[in-house]
Design a protein around this motif. Structure first.
Motif, PDB file in Angstrom:
ATOM      1  N   ALA A 512       0.904  -1.142   0.099  1.00  0.00           N
ATOM      2  CA  ALA A 512      -0.005   0.213  -0.035  1.00  0.00           C
ATOM      3  C   ALA A 512       0.955   1.213  -0.084  1.00  0.00           C
ATOM      4  O   ALA A 512       2.009   1.289   0.386  1.00  0.00           O
ATOM      5  CB  ALA A 512      -0.939   0.043   1.272  1.00  0.00           C
ATOM      6  N   VAL A 513       0.460   2.351  -0.336  1.00  0.00           N
ATOM      7  CA  VAL A 513       1.036   3.926  -0.323  1.00  0.00           C
ATOM      8  C   VAL A 513      -0.108   4.571   0.450  1.00  0.00           C
ATOM      9  O   VAL A 513      -1.147   4.749  -0.126  1.00  0.00           O
ATOM     10  CB  VAL A 513       1.463   4.151  -1.637  1.00  0.00           C
ATOM     11  CG1 VAL A 513       2.289   3.535  -2.195  1.00  0.00           C
ATOM     12  CG2 VAL A 513       0.450   4.549  -2.488  1.00  0.00           C
ATOM     13  N   THR A 514       0.268   5.343   1.572  1.00  0.00           N
ATOM     14  CA  THR A 514      -0.521   5.966   2.090  1.00  0.00           C
ATOM     15  C   THR A 514       0.118   7.446   2.441  1.00  0.00           C
ATOM     16  O   THR A 514       1.288   7.499   2.229  1.00  0.00           O
ATOM     17  CB  THR A 514      -0.989   5.426   3.724  1.00  0.00           C
ATOM     18  OG1 THR A 514       0.169   5.505   4.542  1.00  0.00           O
ATOM     19  CG2 THR A 514      -1.502   4.195   3.506  1.00  0.00           C
ATOM     20  N   VAL A 515      -0.550   8.476   2.757  1.00  0.00           N
ATOM     21  CA  VAL A 515      -0.097   9.908   2.663  1.00  0.00           C
ATOM     22  C   VAL A 515       0.610  10.130   3.924  1.00  0.00           C
ATOM     23  O   VAL A 515       0.341   9.652   4.818  1.00  0.00           O
ATOM     24  CB  VAL A 515      -1.239  10.885   2.299  1.00  0.00           C
ATOM     25  CG1 VAL A 515      -1.713  10.894   0.981  1.00  0.00           C
ATOM     26  CG2 VAL A 515      -2.341  10.873   3.676  1.00  0.00           C
TER      27      VAL A 515
ATOM     28  N   HIS B 106       1.924  -2.621  -5.176  1.00  0.00           N
ATOM     29  CA  HIS B 106       1.195  -1.360  -5.443  1.00  0.00           C
ATOM     30  C   HIS B 106       1.720  -1.047  -7.035  1.00  0.00           C
ATOM     31  O   HIS B 106       2.753  -0.932  -7.280  1.00  0.00           O
ATOM     32  CB  HIS B 106       1.494  -0.502  -4.660  1.00  0.00           C
ATOM     33  CG  HIS B 106       0.670   0.819  -4.649  1.00  0.00           C
ATOM     34  ND1 HIS B 106       0.673   1.642  -5.510  1.00  0.00           N
ATOM     35  CD2 HIS B 106      -0.301   0.854  -3.875  1.00  0.00           C
ATOM     36  CE1 HIS B 106      -0.237   2.595  -5.211  1.00  0.00           C
ATOM     37  NE2 HIS B 106      -1.136   2.300  -4.426  1.00  0.00           N
ATOM     38  N   ARG B 191       9.410   9.762  -2.491  1.00  0.00           N
ATOM     39  CA  ARG B 191       8.107  10.725  -2.415  1.00  0.00           C
ATOM     40  C   ARG B 191       8.355  12.091  -2.557  1.00  0.00           C
ATOM     41  O   ARG B 191       9.427  12.569  -2.073  1.00  0.00           O
ATOM     42  CB  ARG B 191       7.483  10.540  -1.214  1.00  0.00           C
ATOM     43  CG  ARG B 191       6.933   9.175  -1.105  1.00  0.00           C
ATOM     44  CD  ARG B 191       5.636   8.946  -1.869  1.00  0.00           C
ATOM     45  NE  ARG B 191       5.365   7.431  -1.378  1.00  0.00           N
ATOM     46  CZ  ARG B 191       5.303   6.376  -2.137  1.00  0.00           C
ATOM     47  NH1 ARG B 191       5.478   6.730  -3.599  1.00  0.00           N
ATOM     48  NH2 ARG B 191       5.182   4.980  -1.819  1.00  0.00           N
ATOM     49  N   MET B 205       1.072  14.611  -2.607  1.00  0.00           N
ATOM     50  CA  MET B 205       2.094  13.864  -2.474  1.00  0.00           C
ATOM     51  C   MET B 205       2.253  12.932  -3.704  1.00  0.00           C
ATOM     52  O   MET B 205       1.236  12.433  -4.211  1.00  0.00           O
ATOM     53  CB  MET B 205       1.879  12.884  -1.353  1.00  0.00           C
ATOM     54  CG  MET B 205       2.836  12.001  -0.680  1.00  0.00           C
ATOM     55  SD  MET B 205       2.457  11.098   0.652  1.00  0.00           S
ATOM     56  CE  MET B 205       3.599  10.119   1.096  1.00  0.00           C
ATOM     57  N   TRP B 330      -3.765   6.093  -4.873  1.00  0.00           N
ATOM     58  CA  TRP B 330      -3.845   6.430  -3.327  1.00  0.00           C
ATOM     59  C   TRP B 330      -4.805   5.697  -2.445  1.00  0.00           C
ATOM     60  O   TRP B 330      -4.531   5.805  -1.203  1.00  0.00           O
ATOM     61  CB  TRP B 330      -3.396   7.924  -2.924  1.00  0.00           C
ATOM     62  CG  TRP B 330      -2.089   8.407  -3.889  1.00  0.00           C
ATOM     63  CD1 TRP B 330      -2.033   8.601  -5.125  1.00  0.00           C
ATOM     64  CD2 TRP B 330      -0.694   8.482  -3.065  1.00  0.00           C
ATOM     65  NE1 TRP B 330      -0.720   8.888  -5.349  1.00  0.00           N
ATOM     66  CE2 TRP B 330       0.229   8.879  -3.995  1.00  0.00           C
ATOM     67  CE3 TRP B 330      -0.560   8.008  -1.804  1.00  0.00           C
ATOM     68  CZ2 TRP B 330       1.497   8.952  -3.810  1.00  0.00           C
ATOM     69  CZ3 TRP B 330       0.851   8.316  -1.704  1.00  0.00           C
ATOM     70  CH2 TRP B 330       1.862   8.744  -2.473  1.00  0.00           C
ATOM     71  N   ASN B 332      -5.632   2.748  -2.364  1.00  0.00           N
ATOM     72  CA  ASN B 332      -5.121   1.155  -1.917  1.00  0.00           C
ATOM     73  C   ASN B 332      -6.410   0.153  -1.863  1.00  0.00           C
ATOM     74  O   ASN B 332      -6.492  -0.590  -1.064  1.00  0.00           O
ATOM     75  CB  ASN B 332      -4.295   1.328  -0.333  1.00  0.00           C
ATOM     76  CG  ASN B 332      -3.396   1.798  -0.404  1.00  0.00           C
ATOM     77  OD1 ASN B 332      -2.404   1.870  -1.328  1.00  0.00           O
ATOM     78  ND2 ASN B 332      -3.362   2.812   0.896  1.00  0.00           N
ATOM     79  N   MET B 337      -5.887  -2.932  -7.287  1.00  0.00           N
ATOM     80  CA  MET B 337      -4.428  -3.513  -7.051  1.00  0.00           C
ATOM     81  C   MET B 337      -4.230  -4.890  -7.796  1.00  0.00           C
ATOM     82  O   MET B 337      -3.412  -5.111  -8.216  1.00  0.00           O
ATOM     83  CB  MET B 337      -3.927  -3.379  -6.016  1.00  0.00           C
ATOM     84  CG  MET B 337      -3.382  -2.093  -5.109  1.00  0.00           C
ATOM     85  SD  MET B 337      -3.756  -1.894  -3.332  1.00  0.00           S
ATOM     86  CE  MET B 337      -2.240  -2.533  -2.768  1.00  0.00           C
TER      87      MET B 337
END
Lengths: 784, 341
Positions: A512-515, B106, B191, B205, B330, B332, B337
């Motif tokens: 996952a990618v989260t902020v 991802h 990032r 982001m 973003w 998820n 996915m």
């Protein structure tokens, strides 16, 4: 920047379709964003200049008049008209039957109250040149009837919209774009627009206004001219049309002229009603702290000493470079105009514009830094238009205050350096052509930079950029770099990260990618008590919202939110992980600490402590690291099902109250640890024999008090087992009647092995007895 | 006991035994401890010596023939029984298999790793760096004018006046040159943060990949060669690249790089990827501005030249997989996915 093609053609001629020119400019550094069509949809030839020959009352309608109009085709046409703002002799725009108006209406020969009308005389709003539908659009009288209207007005035009990079304020002008087109096409550029009008009268500008600059750092040049007998009114159609096509709203002739000059040559100018300038005195100064002004948009604004104002004897008359004040605004009754052409400091305009939240067409140009040598060019063009379009008298003389203005630099250019950097061979003639077209002049020792490029071009490499973008970049060949010494590889931390990701994907967790942003409420949602070290987070000075004010110190909250969304989407079980940086305050250091972490979350069915610990152990085994696990509470974890993982990691089931907070009530567990703790101490393990000397396996079950942990049992076993103990693993635990209240049985696989020989049963038994004795002595354990 | 009848009756019984269990009973009856033939063999010793030989020979022949028949019949029956079992074991092979849980990579991350894989192959060293960095490395040393618009607090997240959330991965150019002498072939992924209002192509982001090469004699042609190799690996073997002049403070000349459209015939007809342009903008690049070398030790701009580029991983992932809105990446959402993992 919106550039009407008909306007552009005044300064540079080209045959190609406008879009092709735009595409060419894209390839030389001025990127075409869009092409807009303006004017009539089709059939522009049916719009003509006409002259009204007669106007009479319609026999059957009070509000209509009956006109004969010469549209250049021999026989005058009869046209019925509802407007009243004209007489015989007026020059107007006429749409002939068959014409399509911008709104899509197709014109036909029509009978109006019994009289045929063979066309329509046009208002500005019918051509969508402006909102003015009060009367007919009146054209200049000299125009020949029958002239295509498209030669007079941009009714059949295109607007090229360009993206202008921040280093090119000179291209925020039609003439600047024309210069780029001239270089790209290798054709001539017309001279600067504007022809100096004659001044008249015995007075001079000094008798009308006195001016001084008190803040030369913020205003290197301030110039102005005075115009009397100004008649403020609407601009002629062509001016309105140009200003509107370039994206601005026509207002009045004087204001439109200032905007036109800005759009044409890139210099923002400002007109003051000189009669409203107290004392007819201009002081260019910093504002007083707290000084107020009401700007043209009707807003009261409070200034500070970093804001430049153009003040009169009493008060600010304009915020320099940003906006004029209502106090000296040009209105319908204005007759005397002070026309300002100045040069302001870009950084100061930018910071004032930000602080005052006031962005204008002018400020977006000023903040990029404009050429002080533009001032006289803009004054000439503005003066010409003032005299021609407002009937004004130009008062002799010019106020022009400035100190030493920067001289254009002479920059050398080596052809071999150009060829090296671009990777293309050049003829000297190509270089000369490109630079000359852009306004550079050959000089002793190099090239004299044009003043409008001085901010951006002062080194050899800048000239290389200029030449290459006009001539060369499109023909750069593709060559692989030599890089004889370069070995492609990943740094160890990148390898570790990739390995961890592989293992976790294999263990069934999704990436996952989260902020990175979080907010103040998170600490409370995680039940962190006041003063808890995990409350300490780095704060963003200018977050987009209060919910993004802090940088995360933990990864798992974001994963929990993602897990929640997936559970909502109907999943029974969600397993996610993220490898990312967290940000931890490090007072006194240059930067906060930003360790890379890995966190895993399981939520829904089968999401308890043992499941998440199994994931952590899989990581441990795959990376050949040993992570100590010891019971250790975290406010956000179940107090009886949480542990410290390694030195600084954490592991456990989510506290039921936190689980409720995050909407993962069924079950959720997590781990989180710095990636550095997973770095294997032994990246290249040596061969260990597993076949020639077989191990002796024995199982024991020891009954100990139920508070004794498996880790404690194993620690005693390992300490007592000595060299012969190769492995010890807990495989079962039991609590119940057979072992009695307050007791538990722990079953352990033991594996004995010597490096050099097969152990006898007696040797293994002896080792086992030592272990059993230690369990008895140290933990009160009895064999079951 | 008559050996002939034992033999003939025995062979008969073997032949008719219906299955291996019955055959085992026959074996016990014929050759078990109490079988007449076995008893007779055991009694041989009590016979007069002159009778033992002939009698023994006959009995052993009978035994051998029975044993051979038993073995043969056993093989036969086993084969038949196996056939029978296999027939009965038949299942519906089209039913789904037992589910093996596995994780999904991802899309942003796997696209990034794939790009880095290409760059490793092209000789680049992959490094990682911090996301909170100094104004010095993010702007000053990258030759951003004090008034450069992205420095404004409306565009960039500040921690304090000296510290920002990096707006690009380019501070890694400075970090790399501060830490090693030339030549450099470095790439990094990470990032970055900008105060953009999120839309289909922007998030506050986002993820960038940066490349930096500094060596003797590097030119724009080497940059183009490198990016062509990248483009062909990521977008297909018959791609072309096009350089368009642009402006970035830390490269001079600067270019935007377009890749020939991989989705359409490139004949101007409508295409959801290139909008009929035939080219798709994928990244920004340029020759390292010599001003940067002034901020680090040991990089003489007369001796060393270099190029650098930066690209948005989300954009490349979205282009390749036709994802219409990168904000989805973003979320998820496993349903998404799983399409890519």
């Amino acid at each position: 920047m919106r550039v009407p093609v008909s306007w552009l053609r005044e300064y540079v001629s080209f045959d190609m379709p406008p879009r092709e020119l735009g595409d060419l400019l894209s390839m030389t550094g001025t990127k075409l964003e869009a092409v807009h069509r303006i004017g009539v949809p089709a059939g522009a030839e049916l719009f003509r200049v006409g002259r009204v020959l007669s106007r009479e009352q319609h026999p059957d309608a009070d509000r209509l008049s009956l006109c004969t109009v010469d549209v250049g085709d021999g026989e005058p046409r009869q046209i019925v008209c509802g407007a009243t703002n004209f007489d015989a002799g007026a020059t107007v725009g006429v749409a002939l039957p068959g014409a399509t108006l911008p709104d899509g209406t197709v014109l036909r020969v029509a009978k109006l109250r019994g009289v045929e009308s063979h066309g329509m005389m046009l208002s500005e709003s019918e051509l969508e040149l402006s909102g003015d539908h009060a009367g007919l659009m009146l054209l200049e009288d000299g125009l020949e009837p029958g002239t295509p209207l498209s030669q007079v007005l941009p009714i059949d035009d295109q607007v090229l919209e360009f993206e202008i990079t921040s280093n090119r304020p000179d291209c925020l002008s039609v003439y600047g774009i024309a210069r780029e087109a001239s270089a790209s096409l290798d054709v001539d550029l017309a001279p600067w627009p504007g022809r100096e009008p004659d001044a008249s009268g015995d007075d001079s500008v000094d008798s009308w206004v006195t001016a001084r600059i008190d803040a030369p750092d913020l205003c290197p040049r301030w110039a102005a001219r005075v115009f009397t007998d100004v008649k403020v009114g609407p601009s002629p159609p062509w001016l309105k049309a140009r200003v509107a096509a370039a994206g601005m709203r026509p207002i009045s002739n004087v204001v439109d002229i200032t905007n036109y000059v800005m759009l044409c040559v890139g210099e923002p100018t400002h007109a003051f009603d000189l009669d409203k300038v107290a004392g007819r005195e201009i002081i260019v100064r910093r504002a007083g702290e707290g000084e107020g002004v009401i700007t043209l948009d009707g807003q009261g604004r409070t200034l500070d000493t970093d804001v430049l104002v153009i003040a009169d004897a009493e008060k600010p008359s304009a915020i320099g470079g940003l906006m004029g004040s209502q106090w000296s605004e040009v209105s319908d009754t204005t007759t005397t105009v002070l026309l300002e052409c100045a040069n302001f400091d870009g950084p100061n305009i930018q910071s004032s514009s930000t602080r005052l939240e006031l962005r204008t067409e002018g400020s977006t140009r000023w903040e990029k830094g404009l050429d002080p040598h533009l001032v006289p060019r803009a004054l000439v063009l503005a003066s010409q238009l003032m005299v021609e379009l407002t009937g004004a008298r130009l008062v002799p003389g010019t106020v022009d205050l400035h100190g030493q203005l920067p001289e254009p630099a002479v920059v050398p250019l080596r052809r071999e350096r150009l060829e090296l950097l671009i990777g293309v061979p050049y003829e000297q003639a190509q270089i000369d052509r490109a630079l000359t077209r852009l306004g550079y002049e050959s000089a002793d020792g190099g090239w004299r930079v044009p003043t409008w490029r001085a901010n951006d071009t002062f080194r050899e490499v800048d000239l290389i950029e200029e030449v290459s973008r006009i001539d060369g970049i499109w023909k750069v060949p593709t060559v692989m770099p030599p890089h004889a010494d370069a070995i492609g590889k990943r740094d160890p931390d990148v390898r570790l990260r990739n390995r961890v990701i592989e293992v976790l994907l294999g263990a069934g967790l999704s990436e996952a990618v989260t902020v990175a942003f979080t907010d103040e409420t998170l600490a409370d949602r995680l039940r962190l008590p006041p003063g808890h070290p995990r409350r300490d987070a780095v704060r963003v000075a200018n977050p987009m919202g209060a919910d993004q004010a802090l940088l995360r110190t933990l990864l798992f909250p974001g994963l929990l939110a993602s897990a929640r969304r997936n559970l909502d989407a109907g999943r029974e079980r969600v397993a996610l992980f993220e490898v990312a940086r967290v940000v931890l305050p490090a007072p006194g250091e240059e930067l906060p600490h930003q360790p890379v972490r890995v966190s895993g979350v399981i939520a829904g069915r089968d999401a308890g402590y043992h499941e998440i610990k199994g994931v952590a152990e899989t990581l441990e085994r795959a990376l050949r690291v040993q992570l100590e696990v010891a019971a250790s509470p975290e406010p956000f974890l179940h107090p009886g099902r949480s542990a410290r993982l390694g030195a600084g990691g954490t592991l456990g089931e989510l506290h039921p109250l936190v689980a409720r907070e995050f909407g993962v009530e069924e079950q959720a567990s997590l781990f989180e640890i710095d990636l550095a703790e997973l770095e294997t101490p032994d990246p290249t393990p040596l061969y260990r024999d597993v076949a020639t000397v077989p191990p002796v396996r024995q199982d024991i079950a020891v009954v100990v008090a139920s508070e004794v942990t498996a880790a404690e049992v194993l620690a005693v076993i390992r300490a007592a087992g000595g060299e012969l103990l190769a492995a010890a693993d807990v495989f079962d635990t039991y609590r119940g009647e057979q072992v009695g209240e307050g007791r538990q049985s722990v079953a352990v696989h033991l594996q004995f092995q010597a490096a050099d020989r097969t152990l006898t049963d007696a040797e293994a038994d002896a080792a086992r007895e030592t272990i059993v004795a230690a369990l008895r002595d140290r933990l009160g354990g009895e064999l079951r | 006991m008559n050996p002939d009848s034992v033999q003939s009756e025995g062979l008969q019984a073997i032949a008719v035994a219906p299955d291996t269990a019955a055959l085992e009973q026959v074996r016990i009856a014929l050759l078990g401890r109490k079988a007449p033939l076995v008893l007779a063999l055991r009694e041989l010793g009590s016979l007069p010596p002159e009778d033992r030989g002939p009698r023994g020979k006959v009995l052993n022949q009978v035994r051998q023939s029975l044993e051979a028949a038993l073995d043969a019949r056993e093989s036969e029956l086993e084969a038949a029984e196996l056939d029978d079992r296999l027939r009965r074991d038949r299942i519906d092979v089209t039913l789904p298999g037992a589910r093996v849980e596995r994780g999904f990579a991802h899309l942003i991350e796997q696209t990034g790793r794939e790009i880095l894989e290409v760059l490793v192959g092209l000789g680049y060293r992959i490094s990682d760096g911090p996301e909170v960095d100094t104004v010095y490395r993010n702007f000053d040393a990258l030759n951003h004018a004090p008034t450069h618009p992205t420095r404004q607090a409306t565009d960039t997240y500040y921690i304090d006046e000296h510290t920002v959330l990096r707006t690009h991965t380019s501070p890694m150019q400075i970090r790399t040159m501060q830490s090693q002498p030339p030549p450099v072939y470095m790439a990094t992924m990470g990032r970055c943060y900008r105060r953009d209002t999120p839309d289909a192509t922007h998030t506050a982001m986002f993820t960038q990949i940066e490349g930096l090469a500094v060596d003797r004699g590097l030119s724009l042609a080497h940059l183009k060669g490198t990016l062509l190799a990248f483009a062909r690996e990521m977008f297909g073997a018959d791609r072309e690249v096009r350089l368009r002049p642009h402006f970035f403070p830390f490269t001079e000349p600067s270019v935007e790089v377009d890749v020939s459209c991989f989705n359409c015939a490139r004949d101007g007809s409508p295409c959801r990827v290139c909008k009929g342009e035939g080219w798709v903008e994928v990244l920004g690049a340029g020759m390292v501005d010599p001003a940067l070398f002034g901020y680090v030790e040991g990089y003489d701009p007369e001796l060393w030249t270099g190029y650098a580029w930066g690209m948005g991983v989300e954009r490349i992932a979205a282009l390749r997989h036709a994802v219409p809105d990168i904000r989805w990446l973003w979320e998820n959402d496993l349903r998404l996915m799983e399409q890519f993992g």
